[in-house]
Write a protein that holds these residues in place. Sequence first.
Motif, PDB file in Angstrom:
ATOM      1  N   PRO A  17       0.817  -1.220   0.000  1.00  0.00           N
ATOM      2  CA  PRO A  17       0.000   0.000   0.000  1.00  0.00           C
ATOM      3  C   PRO A  17       0.851   1.270   0.000  1.00  0.00           C
ATOM      4  O   PRO A  17       1.869   1.345   0.681  1.00  0.00           O
ATOM      5  N   GLY A  18       0.414   2.255  -0.784  1.00  0.00           N
ATOM      6  CA  GLY A  18       1.119   3.532  -0.828  1.00  0.00           C
ATOM      7  C   GLY A  18       2.486   3.468  -1.488  1.00  0.00           C
ATOM      8  O   GLY A  18       3.292   4.391  -1.329  1.00  0.00           O
ATOM      9  N   LYS A  19       2.731   2.422  -2.270  1.00  0.00           N
ATOM     10  CA  LYS A  19       4.082   2.170  -2.794  1.00  0.00           C
ATOM     11  C   LYS A  19       4.632   3.317  -3.632  1.00  0.00           C
ATOM     12  O   LYS A  19       5.819   3.655  -3.539  1.00  0.00           O
ATOM     13  N   ILE A  20       3.796   3.947  -4.463  1.00  0.00           N
ATOM     14  CA  ILE A  20       4.303   4.985  -5.368  1.00  0.00           C
ATOM     15  C   ILE A  20       4.600   6.297  -4.636  1.00  0.00           C
ATOM     16  O   ILE A  20       5.210   7.195  -5.203  1.00  0.00           O
ATOM     17  N   LEU A  21       4.191   6.371  -3.363  1.00  0.00           N
ATOM     18  CA  LEU A  21       4.460   7.570  -2.569  1.00  0.00           C
ATOM     19  C   LEU A  21       5.641   7.382  -1.629  1.00  0.00           C
ATOM     20  O   LEU A  21       6.006   8.304  -0.892  1.00  0.00           O
ATOM     21  N   LEU A  22       6.263   6.201  -1.682  1.00  0.00           N
ATOM     22  CA  LEU A  22       7.453   5.963  -0.875  1.00  0.00           C
ATOM     23  C   LEU A  22       8.585   6.867  -1.345  1.00  0.00           C
ATOM     24  O   LEU A  22       8.642   7.270  -2.504  1.00  0.00           O
ATOM     25  N   ASP A  23       9.494   7.171  -0.448  1.00  0.00           N
ATOM     26  CA  ASP A  23      10.528   8.151  -0.762  1.00  0.00           C
ATOM     27  C   ASP A  23      11.576   7.612  -1.734  1.00  0.00           C
ATOM     28  O   ASP A  23      12.015   6.476  -1.640  1.00  0.00           O
ATOM     29  N   PHE A  24      11.928   8.485  -2.677  1.00  0.00           N
ATOM     30  CA  PHE A  24      12.997   8.181  -3.634  1.00  0.00           C
ATOM     31  C   PHE A  24      13.495   9.492  -4.229  1.00  0.00           C
ATOM     32  O   PHE A  24      12.697  10.324  -4.676  1.00  0.00           O
ATOM     33  N   ASP A  25      14.807   9.670  -4.228  1.00  0.00           N
ATOM     34  CA  ASP A  25      15.451  10.839  -4.820  1.00  0.00           C
ATOM     35  C   ASP A  25      14.853  12.143  -4.290  1.00  0.00           C
ATOM     36  O   ASP A  25      14.483  13.043  -5.062  1.00  0.00           O
ATOM     37  N   LYS A  26      14.755  12.246  -2.988  1.00  0.00           N
ATOM     38  CA  LYS A  26      14.293  13.455  -2.283  1.00  0.00           C
ATOM     39  C   LYS A  26      12.822  13.782  -2.518  1.00  0.00           C
ATOM     40  O   LYS A  26      12.374  14.877  -2.174  1.00  0.00           O
ATOM     41  N   SER A  27      12.077  12.865  -3.114  1.00  0.00           N
ATOM     42  CA  SER A  27      10.631  13.072  -3.252  1.00  0.00           C
ATOM     43  C   SER A  27       9.955  11.710  -3.142  1.00  0.00           C
ATOM     44  O   SER A  27      10.131  11.021  -2.148  1.00  0.00           O
ATOM     45  N   VAL A 197       7.949  -5.308  -1.144  1.00  0.00           N
ATOM     46  CA  VAL A 197       8.957  -4.702  -0.274  1.00  0.00           C
ATOM     47  C   VAL A 197      10.356  -4.999  -0.804  1.00  0.00           C
ATOM     48  O   VAL A 197      11.250  -4.142  -0.757  1.00  0.00           O
ATOM     49  N   SER A 198      10.546  -6.199  -1.338  1.00  0.00           N
ATOM     50  CA  SER A 198      11.850  -6.576  -1.890  1.00  0.00           C
ATOM     51  C   SER A 198      12.251  -5.671  -3.057  1.00  0.00           C
ATOM     52  O   SER A 198      13.429  -5.356  -3.234  1.00  0.00           O
ATOM     53  N   ASP A 199      11.270  -5.224  -3.848  1.00  0.00           N
ATOM     54  CA  ASP A 199      11.560  -4.280  -4.942  1.00  0.00           C
ATOM     55  C   ASP A 199      12.057  -2.959  -4.367  1.00  0.00           C
ATOM     56  O   ASP A 199      13.029  -2.372  -4.860  1.00  0.00           O
ATOM     57  N   TYR A 200      11.369  -2.492  -3.340  1.00  0.00           N
ATOM     58  CA  TYR A 200      11.734  -1.222  -2.723  1.00  0.00           C
ATOM     59  C   TYR A 200      13.156  -1.272  -2.157  1.00  0.00           C
ATOM     60  O   TYR A 200      13.952  -0.345  -2.353  1.00  0.00           O
ATOM     61  N   PHE A 202      15.568  -3.245  -3.133  1.00  0.00           N
ATOM     62  CA  PHE A 202      16.480  -3.314  -4.278  1.00  0.00           C
ATOM     63  C   PHE A 202      16.680  -1.931  -4.897  1.00  0.00           C
ATOM     64  O   PHE A 202      17.795  -1.541  -5.247  1.00  0.00           O
ATOM     65  N   PHE A 203      15.607  -1.168  -5.015  1.00  0.00           N
ATOM     66  CA  PHE A 203      15.679   0.169  -5.602  1.00  0.00           C
ATOM     67  C   PHE A 203      16.509   1.111  -4.731  1.00  0.00           C
ATOM     68  O   PHE A 203      17.299   1.909  -5.247  1.00  0.00           O
ATOM     69  N   LYS A 204      16.322   1.025  -3.427  1.00  0.00           N
ATOM     70  CA  LYS A 204      17.073   1.898  -2.528  1.00  0.00           C
ATOM     71  C   LYS A 204      18.566   1.557  -2.546  1.00  0.00           C
ATOM     72  O   LYS A 204      19.414   2.451  -2.511  1.00  0.00           O
ATOM     73  N   LYS A 205      18.879   0.275  -2.624  1.00  0.00           N
ATOM     74  CA  LYS A 205      20.284  -0.155  -2.656  1.00  0.00           C
ATOM     75  C   LYS A 205      20.971   0.260  -3.953  1.00  0.00           C
ATOM     76  O   LYS A 205      22.179   0.490  -3.971  1.00  0.00           O
ATOM     77  N   ASN A 206      20.194   0.341  -5.033  1.00  0.00           N
ATOM     78  CA  ASN A 206      20.764   0.634  -6.354  1.00  0.00           C
ATOM     79  C   ASN A 206      20.280   1.982  -6.897  1.00  0.00           C
ATOM     80  O   ASN A 206      20.231   2.185  -8.112  1.00  0.00           O
ATOM     81  N   ALA A 207      19.981   2.884  -5.990  1.00  0.00           N
ATOM     82  CA  ALA A 207      19.399   4.177  -6.383  1.00  0.00           C
ATOM     83  C   ALA A 207      20.299   4.955  -7.332  1.00  0.00           C
ATOM     84  O   ALA A 207      19.818   5.601  -8.270  1.00  0.00           O
ATOM     85  N   LYS A 208      21.601   4.909  -7.126  1.00  0.00           N
ATOM     86  CA  LYS A 208      22.531   5.668  -7.954  1.00  0.00           C
ATOM     87  C   LYS A 208      22.430   5.251  -9.420  1.00  0.00           C
ATOM     88  O   LYS A 208      22.433   6.104 -10.326  1.00  0.00           O
ATOM     89  N   LEU A 209      22.341   3.946  -9.670  1.00  0.00           N
ATOM     90  CA  LEU A 209      22.193   3.441 -11.037  1.00  0.00           C
ATOM     91  C   LEU A 209      20.806   3.731 -11.588  1.00  0.00           C
ATOM     92  O   LEU A 209      20.655   4.169 -12.736  1.00  0.00           O
ATOM     93  N   LEU A 210      19.794   3.490 -10.777  1.00  0.00           N
ATOM     94  CA  LEU A 210      18.417   3.609 -11.236  1.00  0.00           C
ATOM     95  C   LEU A 210      18.042   5.047 -11.597  1.00  0.00           C
ATOM     96  O   LEU A 210      17.261   5.273 -12.524  1.00  0.00           O
ATOM     97  N   LYS A 211      18.606   6.007 -10.889  1.00  0.00           N
ATOM     98  CA  LYS A 211      18.306   7.413 -11.180  1.00  0.00           C
ATOM     99  C   LYS A 211      18.775   7.816 -12.579  1.00  0.00           C
ATOM    100  O   LYS A 211      18.260   8.759 -13.177  1.00  0.00           O
ATOM    101  N   LYS A 212      19.755   7.083 -13.126  1.00  0.00           N
ATOM    102  CA  LYS A 212      20.274   7.381 -14.465  1.00  0.00           C
ATOM    103  C   LYS A 212      19.394   6.800 -15.578  1.00  0.00           C
ATOM    104  O   LYS A 212      19.437   7.271 -16.715  1.00  0.00           O
TER     105      LYS A 212
END
Length: 230
Positions: A17-27, A197-200, A202-212
């Motif tokens: 629930p609320g997954k798309i509102l979880l924090d990523f890249d300062k928003s 949750v596992s996706d989240y 993974f995304f947080k651990k690899n945020a530097k790559l994913l932001k590109k």
Amino acid sequence: MNFDIIIQARFKSSRLPGKILLDFDKSSFLEFLIKNLKKLKKINKIIICSPNDEYKEIFEIICKKNKVYSYIPKDTDENDVLKRYYETAKFYKSSNIIRITSDCPFVNLEMINLMIKNYIKKKLDFLSNNNPRFIPHGFDCEIFSFENLKKANFMAKSKRDREHVSPYIKKNHKGKKNYIQIYKKNFSNLRLTLDYVSDYIFFKKNAKLLKKLPNELNPIKIFKQLQNHL
């Protein structure tokens, strides 16, 4: 030829629930997606399509903050995603619609541009990049005409066809070749969509790559790096 992006967005999710509102890249993931999609030059409007529930004001605030359009159909069944999507396109008089879901925040802009060019050049009314799937999960994109969406809304009867936007169009489309293969290699084992949750994590651990990823002209190198982190 005009194109509107309509993004399906909702707070409720049985898995996260609320997954798309979880924090990523300062928003949030949703705002990260919007920020990148606004860089596309051939787009008329970006519209957030959300259900009329207790969370609707959250999406209205996000749309106002990020200067994109919002539509919340008043009399639509929460589970009838097809009708909600159709009512949104009808309200904004969208002639050609680019469908992207809010849980795919890293969708690549160059890929979308390639699909738009292909759609225009071949004079299509439906185009998919995931049938068969070579793209990662989370790079899904479809382009279709309002007439195709209208027909699906009035003809689709099954629960599955109503709970999703494009199954009826895919099953019943009889026009020109409507699939584009973006990458030669198969990257379908890579999950870049936010469901668990596992996706989240993974995304947080690899945020530097994913932001590109959204702005990469050739994201294959990043795909391979992410695969090594699975």
